[in-house]
Scaffold this motif. Sequence first.
Motif, PDB file in Angstrom:
ATOM      1  N   GLN A  55       0.786  -1.230   0.000  1.00 37.29           N
ATOM      2  CA  GLN A  55       0.000   0.000   0.000  1.00 37.29           C
ATOM      3  C   GLN A  55       0.818   1.278   0.000  1.00 37.29           C
TER       4      GLN A  55
ATOM      5  N   GLN B 217       2.520  -0.814  -6.389  1.00 41.91           N
ATOM      6  CA  GLN B 217       2.130  -1.926  -5.528  1.00 41.91           C
ATOM      7  C   GLN B 217       2.959  -3.142  -5.889  1.00 41.91           C
TER       8      GLN B 217
ATOM      9  N   THR C 292      -6.914  -7.722   4.345  1.00 44.16           N
ATOM     10  CA  THR C 292      -5.780  -6.979   3.803  1.00 44.16           C
ATOM     11  C   THR C 292      -4.662  -6.979   4.837  1.00 44.16           C
TER      12      THR C 292
END
Length: 775
Positions: A604, A609, A748
């Motif tokens: 992030q 990424q 996540t």
Amino acid sequence: MSILTILFLLLISTAAEAQRRSSNITLGSSITPTSNSSWLSPSGVFAFGFFPQHVNGYAVGIFLPDKTVVWTANRDTSPTIPNDTISLVLSPEGQLILRRRQGQDVDVINPSTAIASASMLDNGNFVLYDSNTRIIWQSFNHPTDTLLPGQRLLHKEQLFSSASETDHGIGIFRLKMQDDGNLVQYPFNVPDAAPYAYYATGTNGAGSNVSLNLDSDGLLYLLNGSLPLKNICDGGFPTQGYVNLMKLDVGGIFRIYSFSVGDLNLTRRWSSTYDLCHPKGFCGVNSFCILIDNVPECQCLPGFVSAHSGNNTAGCSRTFSMQGCPIVDGGLNYEMKTIENTEWEDNSYESLKMMISEKECSKACLDDCSCKAAFFKDGECTKQRLPLRFGRGSLRNSNMALVRVSTAIVPDMGGDSDHERIIKKEWRSHYLIAGIVLMFIGVLALSISLIITHKKRKDYKKISKDDGANFAEGISLQVFTFEHLFEATNGFKDELGRGASGTVFKGVLHNGQKMVAVKRLEKEFAQGEIEFQTELKTIGKMYHRNLVRLLGYCFDGDNKLLVFEYMSNGSLADILFNQEIHPNWEERMHIARDISRGVLYLHQECEMQIIHCDIKPQNILMGENWCAKISDFGLAKLLKQDQTNTYTEIRGTKGYVAPEWYQKQAITVKADVYSFGVMLLEIICCRKCVDYSRSEDEAILEEWVYDCYATGKIRSLVGDETVEGKKVERMVKIGIWCVQYDPSLRPTMKKVLLMLEGTVEIPIPPNPTSFLSSI
């Protein structure tokens, strides 16, 4: 209502209004690092904004006019802001973010409710409000290394020292307000246990309602609820024109300072100790702290040299190789060197309490191949393994440290007879002739070496574009020739390890002053020039305390090499699967949080990424103080800014590879979450994810863990280790969520980190393979 009551309420109202005085920061407001760089409090004493970090960098926080920092943002990740940051913005959407020219915005403070406005108050508190002007976040509730008057340190809260005077990231010391009411100082990465403490108020037993408080005159004290418990510093320092504050300094000592608003001068008023070597861990492993003219210096053990010049915490490493015991081929032997009046962590594996002498203690260690050092005091000899930690000189301590070092055996030339004297004379003559010849050869070799070195330097400065010199413009990576790295690694002889993408070798640069790890990529993994450039540009810009730093590269035809910082403590696999030395529960959980922060950065917080694709214990290297760092980006997959998934061939290591790789589905960052989950279960259980030496029910770790969780046998996962069942259950639930076969069910990495830190609740996870039964 009486007049006194009215006056009292008016006084409270006036005080509250005075505290709220600030330059109200509204939505859409912004500041930049180079101009209009902060939001000031009404008096101008405190500012929130950009301050210098490292040599040419910046960080965000709260500071005084002389740039004394009292609060720092994003210390757990990386306080240094990205180079392409253009502003700090309170966005119209209610977010406080760092806006960048390219890539994603970076959160500075991220409360659960949208921000409507902000204030920098005159008491040094930075406050965020919602649309109803209710406080939703304030810096006073999240102290970093400093307490200001009116601020409190509540139970379970900690202050962490800064890494250095110019780096306000988390350092190596902490001050914790414990649940038992005791205020204790520890090195950063050790359990909350008495053997590791180096300062305590002795108020244990007072309970969990104790807090640390600071008054405006510098009075530092503990309260039990609202009742005084103990004064730590009596204060009484001037307040008119001064701001008194408490700071946990870089060296691990907390102090009271007075800042003079008039002449911008910071004066030290009080210290928790005046012995600068007192904090445990001031010096790294195999070194000890001594005071020279009241300045702390770190000295290495005999037979050791500093692992990193100028870095105390890097510790020391051997100058010789332990090749055998007690006698080594080639005439090497060992002896014990003595250091008197020192204190160390006692991590002994055997104690001899027979009132033996120092000489006998030395012999006992020399006769034991496992013994690398021994402590001798009052007739007791304790055998130690390396590394030795928390060393410091102490004139009040009669402890002797005995350290095993190597020594060359000198041939005995015999007695004093005439014949022997003639032989000796002949030997001396031979030595003289040999010495002259060797001197001549040495001078000749030195001359040739200087000529070759000069030529190589000229060649090195003239590396062409084809050799990769300009290949990664805009990043501070050093370009090496293949010949340079061939010499640095002694012909790629000292192998540190092998990975899926190549072999890593130990190397030495800068005239032997800097150790590095050189990864030689295998040809089948050495992708084309364009892709190699892209990865270098991205990886070279990455900087995070939980990522191994890339220092340079070589691109010479088929020879593609990456130069990384050297990690002297090996990999997580080396310690995790060794039952004799594996870390305790708290240390393992700290390692897990370190790794999750590194993965979160890749997912992030990078310009692009990154899916690492090969998260496993062998690719987690251990830095000083057991700081875990992710390495081996040889298989990493970079995603473009507008890309969330990719299709590619299977990458990674069997046992850690997410199911979607085999099902030829789109690969997202959730593939790394799966690998992290497998590794988290390994960290919990201290065993490998696949172990066919165990019973069929236990061979596959994730299946065994879920079975133990479902049947209430959680305790069996940690064996005889003393850990609270709730802590084990919490970590197991996180691991099970991460290894869900359905990628959409996996959290996540940001959510994983929050769960690891205990800030969010963890729902009951389903069976990881339940997704398959629905297909």
